[in-house]
Design an enzyme around this catalytic site. Structure first.
Site, short mmCIF file in Angstrom:
data_model
loop_
_atom_site.label_atom_id
_atom_site.label_comp_id
_atom_site.label_asym_id
_atom_site.label_seq_id
_atom_site.Cartn_x
_atom_site.Cartn_y
_atom_site.Cartn_z
N THR A 65 -1.87 7.99 -13.44
CA THR A 65 -1.64 6.99 -12.83
C THR A 65 -2.46 4.81 -12.61
O THR A 65 -3.33 5.15 -13.95
CB THR A 65 -2.20 6.68 -10.34
OG1 THR A 65 -1.28 5.88 -9.79
CG2 THR A 65 -3.78 7.06 -10.45
N CYS A 88 -8.16 0.21 -5.32
CA CYS A 88 -8.05 1.26 -5.10
C CYS A 88 -8.48 2.50 -5.89
O CYS A 88 -8.68 2.00 -6.90
CB CYS A 88 -6.49 1.27 -5.51
SG CYS A 88 -5.10 0.33 -5.08
N HIS A 90 -3.24 7.97 -5.66
CA HIS A 90 -3.83 6.95 -5.21
C HIS A 90 -3.76 5.64 -4.46
O HIS A 90 -2.64 5.65 -4.00
CB HIS A 90 -2.81 5.77 -6.95
CG HIS A 90 -2.68 4.50 -7.09
ND1 HIS A 90 -2.60 4.31 -7.91
CD2 HIS A 90 -3.16 3.77 -6.47
CE1 HIS A 90 -2.50 2.77 -8.29
NE2 HIS A 90 -3.40 2.37 -6.94
#
Lengths: 160, 284
Positions: free
Chosen positions: A23, A29, A46
């Protein structure tokens, strides 16, 4: 090697030894990687925001958006592939913030706290973490051996 | 100040398509004619092609299948048409950006993200849909297109200041190169004859607090939209989140944490619906 991309507010699990879950650009995040070394099953989440109560409809449609709905789903999805909770290794990365970000919109910090609370409440130990700071992280999980890599700001992957 | 080498790079930039400014002029007349607008757009093939690519994008939410420029102008409405034409005319500058990004199309992705987010925030805060926010969002980082080359060359020095000395990326650019991407972007917008409000939004998008008193709503909205996209890693680059947070923004807009988070949820939805906009840069 097959690279499987996990988007923003997304999670992927795999039991195929040839898969790499990756990711990009975590920012505030948080990326959560879990892995069962016996069954060689793992997953990568994620998530974007700490708390699903801001939009429960959205959370039902896309649980991976929030820490409180995404993390349980990550574990459950791995159990379906045969993973066992007590064997699972957990690593987290991300939660960066804007500089001088005191007092307002501390999404990075709130994401980290939300994740910690969920793990703590469920008696899960975090085995490795690379958090905070002001930079983006790209992370990947190798399903064949459970190795979890974080790309630092010099653009190099380092194992966590 | 801008040195000779930089000035040369700025002068080497292709001019901003006149078609876009003309569309904006014509459309500002409440009684504009559809034919006038179509006649301006159709002579720019690249813009026409991009308009047609985008006009059925779920983001613009038309209920009709649009297959011609004329239909687009009739069905999309003033705000949408302006947004589409600006997007269609701007993407060409974002084909290749060095220095800030590991991926070639990331700056475009970031710019579209900020444009979409500025619409969401403007709607929430001012209850209005003004294409001025959208345009400023698309162009806020235009300075990076030129400065990227210089950032690339001085990358180690810049990163040293950021990672070891507590500089923001903007301050490090200023120290090492002698200007920063926001200031340079404002200069470019000025060369391209953009109105003052767009230029100011670009120049002050990291430091709206430094603006003189006056009409500063666009710079503050762009600032906030940019921060949201940086936090979410949307089109994230090497400068990441290394910019200053300004507490004033909370009081300025009276925005609660919850509202900010809800806006981020909406942004993700819009980005999903706006795939055609993101793909434009691949077709350039």
């Amino acid at each position: 090697m097959k690279q499987i991309v996990v988007g923003i507010s997304d999670l992927k699990v795999s039991g195929n030894a040839g898969d790499i879950l990756i990711t990009y650009a975590l920012g505030s995040c948080v990326g959560v990687a879990v892995y069962d070394p016996v069954d060689r099953v793992g997953g990568l989440l994620h998530f974007m925001l700490p708390d699903s109560s801001i939009d429960e409809t959205k959370a039902r449609r896309n649980p991976a958006m929030f820490a409180d709905t995404g993390i349980p789903l990550l574990f459950k999805s791995c159990y379906k592939l045969g993973a066992v909770k007590k064997r699972m290794i957990v690593k987290i990365a991300g939660g960066a913030s804007i500089m001088d970000d005191m007092n307002y919109f501390r999404i990075g910090q709130k994401n980290i706290i939300a994740a910690r609370k969920i793990f703590w409440r469920n008696g899960i130990i975090i085995d490795g973490e690379d958090l905070h700071g002001n930079y983006n992280r790209t992370v990947k999980l190798n399903i064949s051996n459970g190795k979890f890599y974080v790309k630092n700001f010099a653009n190099l992957f380092e194992e966590l | 100040m801008i040195n000779d080498q930089l000035l040369k790079s700025v002068n080497n930039l292709p001019v901003f398509p006149a078609t876009v400014h003309r569309v904006s002029q014509v459309i500002s007349d409440p009684d504009f004619s559809v034919d006038d607008l179509v006649n301006i757009i159709k002579y720019d093939q690249s813009i026409t092609a991009n308009v047609l690519r985008m006009c059925n994008s779920p983001y613009f939410g038309t209920r009709y299948k649009i297959s011609s420029l004329r239909e687009a102008v009739i069905y999309l409405g003033r705000t949408n048409i302006l947004q589409i034409v600006y997007t269609a005319g701007t993407s060409r500058f974002y084909k290749r950006v060095r220095g800030y990004y590991w991926g070639a199309t990331k700056l475009w992705e970031h710019s579209v993200g900020v444009a979409l987010m500025s619409q969401i925030l403007a709607k929430k805060i001012y209850s209005c849909e003004d294409s001025g926010f959208f345009t400023a969002g698309l162009l806020h980082d235009i300075g990076k297109v030129v400065l990227g080359e210089f950032v690339y060359e001085s990358f180690q020095e810049i990163m040293h200041l950021v990672s070891r000395r507590g500089y923001s990326f903007l301050e490090a650019e200023q120290e090492i190169i002698g200007t920063n991407h926001a200031e340079l972007g404002g200069e470019i917008a000025s060369l391209w004859s953009f109105p003052k409000e767009t230029r100011d939004a670009i120049t002050y998008h990291h430091r709206p607090d430094l603006m003189e008193k006056g009409e500063d709503s666009i710079p503050w909205i762009i600032y906030l939209a940019d921060q949201a996209c940086m936090m979410m890693g949307i089109g994230g680059g090497v400068d990441s989140l290394a910019y200053r947070g300004l507490k004033e923004v909370v009081n300025k807009f009276n925005l609660r944490q919850r509202d900010f988070e809800k806006s981020i949820v909406l942004l993700l939805k819009d980005l999903d619906k706006a795939k055609e906009l993101l793909d434009l840069v691949k077709n350039e």
